[in-house]
Motif scaffolding. Structure first.
Motif, mmCIF file in Angstrom:
data_model
loop_
_atom_site.group_PDB
_atom_site.id
_atom_site.type_symbol
_atom_site.label_atom_id
_atom_site.label_comp_id
_atom_site.label_asym_id
_atom_site.label_seq_id
_atom_site.Cartn_x
_atom_site.Cartn_y
_atom_site.Cartn_z
ATOM 1 N N ARG A 16 0.847 -1.204 0.000
ATOM 2 C CA ARG A 16 0.000 0.000 0.000
ATOM 3 C C ARG A 16 0.880 1.251 0.000
ATOM 4 N N GLU A 17 1.906 1.267 0.853
ATOM 5 C CA GLU A 17 2.825 2.417 0.916
ATOM 6 C C GLU A 17 3.494 2.663 -0.439
ATOM 7 N N LEU A 18 4.040 1.596 -1.022
ATOM 8 C CA LEU A 18 4.724 1.735 -2.308
ATOM 9 C C LEU A 18 3.753 2.126 -3.423
ATOM 10 N N PHE A 19 2.558 1.543 -3.408
ATOM 11 C CA PHE A 19 1.567 1.884 -4.429
ATOM 12 C C PHE A 19 1.218 3.372 -4.346
ATOM 13 N N LEU A 20 1.116 3.898 -3.127
ATOM 14 C CA LEU A 20 0.808 5.316 -2.960
ATOM 15 C C LEU A 20 1.989 6.197 -3.360
ATOM 16 N N GLU A 21 3.194 5.743 -3.085
ATOM 17 C CA GLU A 21 4.397 6.513 -3.403
ATOM 18 C C GLU A 21 4.677 6.572 -4.900
ATOM 19 N N GLN A 22 4.560 5.417 -5.571
ATOM 20 C CA GLN A 22 5.021 5.376 -6.959
ATOM 21 C C GLN A 22 4.013 4.792 -7.934
ATOM 22 N N GLY A 23 2.830 4.456 -7.451
ATOM 23 C CA GLY A 23 1.796 3.917 -8.319
ATOM 24 C C GLY A 23 1.816 2.400 -8.370
ATOM 25 N N VAL A 24 0.673 1.830 -8.615
ATOM 26 C CA VAL A 24 0.538 0.378 -8.676
ATOM 27 C C VAL A 24 1.369 -0.186 -9.824
ATOM 28 N N GLN A 25 1.232 0.415 -10.995
ATOM 29 C CA GLN A 25 1.914 -0.110 -12.183
ATOM 30 C C GLN A 25 3.427 0.005 -12.092
ATOM 31 N N ASN A 26 3.931 0.940 -11.294
ATOM 32 C CA ASN A 26 5.374 1.165 -11.185
ATOM 33 C C ASN A 26 6.001 0.438 -10.001
ATOM 34 N N THR A 27 5.224 -0.387 -9.333
ATOM 35 C CA THR A 27 5.721 -1.108 -8.165
ATOM 36 C C THR A 27 5.791 -2.597 -8.475
ATOM 37 N N SER A 28 6.966 -3.159 -8.317
ATOM 38 C CA SER A 28 7.138 -4.583 -8.573
ATOM 39 C C SER A 28 7.069 -5.369 -7.263
ATOM 40 N N LEU A 29 6.807 -6.639 -7.381
ATOM 41 C CA LEU A 29 6.821 -7.499 -6.198
ATOM 42 C C LEU A 29 8.234 -7.555 -5.612
ATOM 43 N N LYS A 30 9.243 -7.431 -6.432
ATOM 44 C CA LYS A 30 10.622 -7.406 -5.939
ATOM 45 C C LYS A 30 10.853 -6.183 -5.058
ATOM 46 N N GLN A 31 10.338 -5.035 -5.465
ATOM 47 C CA GLN A 31 10.483 -3.824 -4.653
ATOM 48 C C GLN A 31 9.803 -4.005 -3.295
ATOM 49 N N ILE A 32 8.655 -4.643 -3.308
ATOM 50 C CA ILE A 32 7.927 -4.880 -2.058
ATOM 51 C C ILE A 32 8.729 -5.828 -1.166
ATOM 52 N N SER A 33 9.203 -6.923 -1.741
ATOM 53 C CA SER A 33 9.967 -7.879 -0.932
ATOM 54 C C SER A 33 11.271 -7.261 -0.432
ATOM 55 N N ASP A 34 11.928 -6.443 -1.255
ATOM 56 C CA ASP A 34 13.162 -5.770 -0.823
ATOM 57 C C ASP A 34 12.895 -4.840 0.352
ATOM 58 N N ARG A 35 11.829 -4.063 0.267
ATOM 59 C CA ARG A 35 11.527 -3.127 1.352
ATOM 60 C C ARG A 35 11.221 -3.883 2.645
ATOM 61 N N LEU A 36 10.576 -5.020 2.513
ATOM 62 C CA LEU A 36 10.235 -5.821 3.693
ATOM 63 C C LEU A 36 11.420 -6.612 4.232
ATOM 64 N N GLY A 37 12.414 -6.818 3.389
ATOM 65 C CA GLY A 37 13.545 -7.629 3.798
ATOM 66 C C GLY A 37 13.225 -9.113 3.783
ATOM 67 N N ILE A 38 12.346 -9.513 2.859
ATOM 68 C CA ILE A 38 12.026 -10.931 2.686
ATOM 69 C C ILE A 38 12.368 -11.328 1.253
ATOM 70 N N THR A 39 12.418 -12.599 1.006
ATOM 71 C CA THR A 39 12.711 -13.053 -0.347
ATOM 72 C C THR A 39 11.462 -12.947 -1.215
ATOM 73 N N LYS A 40 11.688 -12.852 -2.502
ATOM 74 C CA LYS A 40 10.568 -12.822 -3.430
ATOM 75 C C LYS A 40 9.737 -14.110 -3.334
ATOM 76 N N PRO A 41 10.357 -15.296 -3.211
ATOM 77 C CA PRO A 41 9.553 -16.509 -3.025
ATOM 78 C C PRO A 41 8.683 -16.460 -1.756
ATOM 79 N N ALA A 42 9.179 -15.816 -0.697
ATOM 80 C CA ALA A 42 8.365 -15.685 0.517
ATOM 81 C C ALA A 42 7.135 -14.831 0.244
ATOM 82 N N LEU A 43 7.309 -13.797 -0.562
ATOM 83 C CA LEU A 43 6.162 -12.958 -0.938
ATOM 84 C C LEU A 43 5.201 -13.768 -1.812
ATOM 85 N N TYR A 44 5.761 -14.525 -2.759
ATOM 86 C CA TYR A 44 4.923 -15.350 -3.637
ATOM 87 C C TYR A 44 4.155 -16.430 -2.866
#
Length: 180
Positions: A16-44
């Motif tokens: 939600r934070e990233l979507f508000l900051e940079q838009g839904v279309q400009n936010t990747s799942l990798k960016q979300i996982s990086d900000r959280l400090g989790i792996t992309k597979p953990a997000l998946y």
């Protein structure tokens, strides 16, 4: 109903934070996982796609709007507008998210539902056969209130609510002055 895990809630909050900051279309799942400090597979593990993640964020809004419309009686005027304001104020971040990426409504198949809610709200406010002018005024009233919760989210809720509801009632003209 199963309670979402803390990780799932954290993912949604960060997204939600990233979507508000940079838009839904400009936010990747990798960016979300990086900000959280989790792996992309953990997000998946929790969300198989960005679309599923966005849907999970918007689902409470959809459910509450549907319940709001279904649980109302016609002719509640000011009370309907005040309660509607409270609902959309609570979900102002999600509304801002959608306003900044309206294609999300199409991707999640929410466009028709959104128009149906607006039509049902208008019927609750004006009755089953309002004039064209009354329907236009109701569109200005509801749309203006929705815009206010996003554009003036930095102001105190009560200040925005008082002005937005009064403006909605003014937009409705004589129809808006039928309630005490």
């Amino acid at each position: 109903m199963a309670r979402p895990s803390d990780t799932k809630i954290r993912i949604q909050a960060t997204a939600r934070e990233l979507f508000l900051e940079q838009g839904v279309q400009n936010t990747s799942l990798k960016q979300i996982s990086d900000r959280l400090g989790i792996t992309k597979p953990a997000l998946y593990y929790h969300f198989s796609s960005r679309e599923e993640l966005v849907r999970s964020i918007l689902q409470p809004v959809v459910a509450e709007l549907e319940a709001f419309v279904a649980g109302r009686e016609p002719g509640e005027g000011r009370r309907l507008l005040e309660d509607y304001f409270d609902l959309i104020w609570h979900y102002r971040e999600e509304i801002a998210m959608v306003l900044h990426a309206p294609t999300v409504l199409v991707e999640l198949d929410l466009v028709d539902r959104m128009w149906l809610w607006r039509k049902e709200l208008t019927t609750l406010l004006l009755g089953p056969a309002p004039s064209d002018a009354a329907r236009i005024r109701a569109t200005v009233a509801f749309g203006g209130m929705s815009d206010c919760v996003v554009e003036h989210a930095d102001l105190p809720r009560d200040v925005v609510k008082a002005a937005a509801v009064d403006a909605a009632l003014a937009a409705l003209g004589p129809l808006g002055r039928t309630d005490p």
